[in-house]
Scaffold this active site. Structure first.
Site, PDB file in Angstrom:
ATOM      1  N   GLY A 155      -2.197   8.778  38.523  1.00 46.17           N
ATOM      2  CA  GLY A 155      -2.230   7.594  38.073  1.00 46.17           C
ATOM      3  C   GLY A 155      -3.567   6.958  39.135  1.00 46.17           C
ATOM      4  CG  ASP A 156      -3.559   3.981  40.757  1.00 46.37           C
ATOM      5  OD1 ASP A 156      -4.029   3.121  40.477  1.00 46.37           O
ATOM      6  OD2 ASP A 156      -3.053   4.081  40.952  1.00 46.37           O
TER       7      ASP A 156
ATOM      8  CE  LYS B   1      -4.725   6.015  33.100  1.00 47.75           C
ATOM      9  NZ  LYS B   1      -4.175   6.505  34.198  1.00 47.75           N
TER      10      LYS B   1
ATOM     11  CE  LYS C  43     -18.014   4.110  34.601  1.00 43.80           C
ATOM     12  NZ  LYS C  43     -19.225   4.410  35.514  1.00 43.80           N
TER      13      LYS C  43
ATOM     14  N   GLY D  81      -2.100   0.119  35.396  1.00 44.06           N
ATOM     15  CA  GLY D  81      -3.715  -1.384  36.023  1.00 44.06           C
ATOM     16  C   GLY D  81      -4.744  -0.930  35.996  1.00 44.06           C
ATOM     17  CG  HIS D  82      -5.791   0.852  33.241  1.00 44.76           C
ATOM     18  ND1 HIS D  82      -6.063   1.193  31.018  1.00 44.76           N
ATOM     19  CD2 HIS D  82      -5.446   2.275  33.249  1.00 44.76           C
ATOM     20  CE1 HIS D  82      -5.558   2.135  30.944  1.00 44.76           C
ATOM     21  NE2 HIS D  82      -5.180   2.864  32.388  1.00 44.76           N
TER      22      HIS D  82
ATOM     23  CD  GLN E  95       2.590   4.584  33.875  1.00 47.01           C
ATOM     24  OE1 GLN E  95       2.559   4.403  32.377  1.00 47.01           O
ATOM     25  NE2 GLN E  95       2.049   3.211  33.894  1.00 47.01           N
TER      26      GLN E  95
ATOM     27  CB  THR F  95       1.236  -2.273  43.937  1.00 45.05           C
ATOM     28  OG1 THR F  95       0.474  -0.655  44.601  1.00 45.05           O
ATOM     29  CG2 THR F  95       2.486  -1.107  42.716  1.00 45.05           C
TER      30      THR F  95
ATOM     31  CG  LEU G 242     -19.510  13.467  43.006  1.00 44.40           C
ATOM     32  CD1 LEU G 242     -18.347  14.453  42.798  1.00 44.40           C
ATOM     33  CD2 LEU G 242     -20.503  14.052  41.637  1.00 44.40           C
TER      34      LEU G 242
ATOM     35  CB  SER H  58     -16.960   8.068  36.256  1.00 43.56           C
ATOM     36  OG  SER H  58     -17.026   6.591  37.143  1.00 43.56           O
ATOM     37  CB  THR H  59     -21.960   8.414  39.344  1.00 41.14           C
ATOM     38  OG1 THR H  59     -23.372   7.793  38.678  1.00 41.14           O
ATOM     39  CG2 THR H  59     -22.055   9.885  39.063  1.00 41.14           C
ATOM     40  CB  SER H  60     -20.989   3.605  40.378  1.00 41.26           C
ATOM     41  OG  SER H  60     -21.003   2.429  39.211  1.00 41.26           O
TER      42      SER H  60
END
Length: 429
Positions: A12-13, A16, A18, A40-41, A223, A300, A331, A412-414
């Site tokens: 998780g985390d 996802k 973005k 959480g997203h 998750q 959390t 990355l 994804s780069t940011s």
């Protein structure tokens, strides 16, 4: 038109939110199919931060969002999230959010039981968020859950609460926790009914009509595979199945509707809470990964444990999760390292093994086997094309592809939605 299902490929985390937000520009409908408000997203759009726990990420794009029957919904948390999004300028109403009529509800007694059990476990705690997710899923399987449709039938609600309280108050009393009053619960639920029932719909009909009209559906998981109740690091897992196959049962659609399965993985590894973590780093390198990646749980607020990319875990997630391609995130966090390691294998009691064991005791004895790769000097932050990437970063990505046995289709780069390198469009696969 093909659909896409997005799931986490680690613990998780992975970012996802973005990716789902980015993909939703190509979708007509975005569906949450499992989990609860323990997920959480975080989405960053034009510098504005949106934190979602229950609402499908597509609401930020103005897409139709659906909460499927595989989700457990805390009514208070959902209504608070809707109000927060409205305060941030988003329109959330029954016109763009529909909830399955058979979705189970999380009640205050679920959270109370969750916390009491965790406290009773002492040193064997699982690390739950205490939000009642597990107890709510237990009630669903035990056939005593209060579902959204029950709020429209006070007579049904009455006898179902009798059964529910008989079970939960007995447990709470045994754990030394406060018990619950039926009238208080009844009044609370009936007061919520007018606010929730306008969102209710048999969403399987809606989704089947969408299929017939060839609309694109994006299924959004919560998750990740290594937290799946069957395939994860049991018992340090969530209380639902997180693999792509759950999208069908958790939304009420045919299995073929799942479409292309995109797994999200960080370019390194993180975990929140308890449980084994073979590639975890307890040194300054792990601290540096956490600081550069701003690694704190969206729900959390707990600091995430950090380590090198674990290709063995992701390869398992690929196999059991049905993943056809990876979206690799963060990355740019690795830009500052002279050398980067990949966990490409394990040793258990001195012997090489090729997969993650199921036994908790064996999981804790696993030792990572690392490959060392040269870092890159130039930044990858904000890269929007393959040509923008340093040669060493490309080598790192290619090695990950070899080890996990699927291609990297997105990069994804940011945190910004447009800082994304697209190798192939999942909706066109």
């Amino acid at each position: 038109m093909p659909n896409v299902t997005v799931i986490g490929a680690q613990w998780g985390d992975e970012g996802k939110g973005k990716i789902v937000d980015w993909l939703s520009s190509r979708a007509d409908i975005v569906v949450r199919f499992q989990g609860g408000h323990n997920a959480g997203h975080t989405l960053v759009v034009d510098g504005k931060v949106y934190k979602l726990s229950l609402l499908p990420s597509g609401v930020v794009r103005g897409k139709l969002g659906v909460i499927g029957n595989g989700v457990v919904v805390d009514p208070h948390a959902l209504l608070a999230e809707i109000e927060l999004m409205r305060e941030q300028g988003l329109s959330v109403s029954p016109r763009n959010l529909r909830i399955a009529e058979n979705v189970p509800l999380i009640l205050p007694l679920h959270s109370a039981l969750d916390k009491a059990r965790e406290q009773a476990r002492g040193s064997h705690k699982i690390g739950t968020t205490g939000r009642g997710i597990g107890p709510a899923y237990e009630d669903k399987v035990a056939r005593r859950a209060i579902r959204l449709c029950d709020l429209a039938e006070p007579e049904t609600l009455d006898w179902k609460l009798d059964e529910l309280l008989l079970h939960h108050n007995t447990l709470l009393a045994g754990l030394g926790a406060e018990t619950f009053d039926k009238k208080t619960l009844t009044d609370s639920l009936l007061s919520l009914a007018p606010k929730l029932l306008p969102f209710m719909e048999p969403v399987w009909d809606l989704l089947d009509e969408a299929r017939k009209s060839r609309q694109r559906i994006l299924f959004e998981g919560a998750q990740a595979v290594m937290l799946d109740v069957d395939h994860g690091t049991y018992p340090y897992v969530t209380s639902s199945n997180t693999v792509a196959a759950t999208a069908a049962s958790g939304a009420g659609v045919r299995p073929s509707s799942v479409g292309f399965v995109l797994g999200i993985a960080k370019s390194y590894t993180t975990r929140v809470g308890e449980g084994p973590f073979p590639s975890e780093l307890h040194d300054e390198v792990g601290q540096k990964l956490g600081e550069r990646g701003k690694e704190f749980g969206t729900v959390t607020g707990r600091p995430r444990r950090c380590g090198w990319f674990d290709a063995v875990l992701v390869r398992r997630a690929v196999k059991v999760g049905g993943i056809a391609g990876l979206a690799l995130t963060k990355l740019d966090v690795l830009d500052a390292f002279d050398e980067i390691k990949i966990c490409s294998g394990y040793k258990l009691d001195g012997k090489s093994i090729t997969s993650f064991p199921s036994s908790p005791a064996a999981q804790r004895r696993v030792e990572p086997v690392y490959e060392v790769m040269k870092g890159w000097k130039s930044t990858t932050y904000g890269a929007k094309s393959w040509a923008d990437l340093p040669a060493e970063a490309i080598k790192y990505i290619r090695r990950i592809e070899e080890l996990v046995e699927v291609p990297v289709t997105l990069l994804s780069t940011s945190p910004e939605r447009d800082d994304t390198v697209l190798m192939s469009d999942p909706f066109e696969e």
